[in-house]
Design an enzyme around this catalytic site. Sequence first.
Site, mmCIF file in Angstrom:
data_model
loop_
_atom_site.group_PDB
_atom_site.id
_atom_site.type_symbol
_atom_site.label_atom_id
_atom_site.label_comp_id
_atom_site.label_asym_id
_atom_site.label_seq_id
_atom_site.Cartn_x
_atom_site.Cartn_y
_atom_site.Cartn_z
ATOM 1 N N CYS A 42 10.122 -10.438 -4.545
ATOM 2 C CA CYS A 42 9.891 -9.162 -5.342
ATOM 3 C C CYS A 42 10.943 -8.121 -4.465
ATOM 4 O O CYS A 42 11.016 -8.050 -3.307
ATOM 5 C CB CYS A 42 8.701 -8.785 -5.529
ATOM 6 S SG CYS A 42 8.653 -7.013 -6.486
ATOM 7 N N ASP A 44 9.884 -5.124 -3.999
ATOM 8 C CA ASP A 44 8.906 -4.171 -3.444
ATOM 9 C C ASP A 44 9.424 -4.186 -1.756
ATOM 10 O O ASP A 44 9.229 -5.175 -1.149
ATOM 11 C CB ASP A 44 7.601 -4.866 -3.791
ATOM 12 C CG ASP A 44 6.434 -4.053 -3.297
ATOM 13 O OD1 ASP A 44 6.441 -3.518 -2.269
ATOM 14 O OD2 ASP A 44 5.858 -3.710 -4.449
ATOM 15 N N ARG A 46 7.442 -3.513 0.643
ATOM 16 C CA ARG A 46 6.223 -4.026 1.163
ATOM 17 C C ARG A 46 6.344 -5.389 1.349
ATOM 18 O O ARG A 46 5.635 -5.766 2.260
ATOM 19 C CB ARG A 46 4.858 -3.556 0.810
ATOM 20 C CG ARG A 46 4.789 -2.049 0.865
ATOM 21 C CD ARG A 46 3.627 -1.816 -0.396
ATOM 22 N NE ARG A 46 3.824 -2.344 -1.598
ATOM 23 C CZ ARG A 46 3.102 -1.824 -2.589
ATOM 24 N NH1 ARG A 46 1.766 -1.702 -2.612
ATOM 25 N NH2 ARG A 46 3.111 -2.609 -3.784
ATOM 26 N N HIS A 98 3.566 -11.463 -5.064
ATOM 27 C CA HIS A 98 2.873 -10.630 -4.310
ATOM 28 C C HIS A 98 1.772 -10.082 -5.015
ATOM 29 O O HIS A 98 1.943 -9.497 -6.301
ATOM 30 C CB HIS A 98 3.455 -9.681 -3.337
ATOM 31 C CG HIS A 98 4.092 -8.346 -3.860
ATOM 32 N ND1 HIS A 98 3.397 -7.128 -4.261
ATOM 33 C CD2 HIS A 98 5.317 -8.625 -4.664
ATOM 34 C CE1 HIS A 98 4.104 -6.370 -4.907
ATOM 35 N NE2 HIS A 98 5.367 -7.116 -5.170
ATOM 36 N N CYS A 101 1.545 -6.512 -7.549
ATOM 37 C CA CYS A 101 2.885 -6.191 -7.963
ATOM 38 C C CYS A 101 3.233 -5.114 -9.026
ATOM 39 O O CYS A 101 2.513 -5.434 -10.207
ATOM 40 C CB CYS A 101 3.469 -7.489 -8.298
ATOM 41 S SG CYS A 101 5.272 -7.608 -8.787
HETATM 42 CO CO CO Z 1 6.393 -6.790 -6.810
#
Ligand code: CO
Length: 214
Positions: A42, A44, A46, A98, A101
């Site tokens: 992803c 993302d 993090r 994750h 998400c």
């Molecule tokens: Co995500």
Amino acid sequence: MKDLAHLFRNNRAWTANILAKDPFFFDRLSRQQSPKYLWIGCSDSRVPANEIVGLLPGELFVHRNVANIVVQTDLNCLSVIQYAVEVLHVEHIIVTGHYGCGGVQAAFHGLRLGLIDDWLRHVEDIMRKHAAALSMIPDETKALNRLCELNVIQQAVNVGETTIVRQAWERGEVLTVHGWIYDLNDGLLRDLEISASSREELSSTYMRALTASR
Ligand code: CO
């Protein structure tokens, strides 16, 4: 540019730190990359791919998009898979989702955020496919977590269904597809146990991963 001066300072500190440990690091890396793994994760912020698995630049080939989706019409993702398999000869393709998400969450709640909604239709399709199983989970966070897992499981299958991976398997190449999930709360990765090195194996690990309770 002035506002981002700290990023350049960070960059210089980062190279100095690497060179202190290995003076020839960049000399070696600039000549070639030979990663053994393709990571599909992803976007993302993090979930930084090489950091969470402790790998250095050059060791992990990476493709990231919102909600780690693999679709047969995405030229970008397919090109990455093709290059990784046929040119770099990676031995493992790891789809890593994750929990928590944002993309999966938006699809789950039917949020309307713009163009991204069209991309997340792929997650909505997975939610619809598993509506019965998801409705058995009364706790909303747990249902959302399960959808994050189901998304990874489906995307791993989608990797195995690409003509690129199918042909590599037909040629007898050593290539394993995996599905993992990362927990933002403890920084730990969990294996969703869908790993497969052939189409036949993938259909059986898929069935097993769907019925596994966690
Ligand atoms: Co995500």
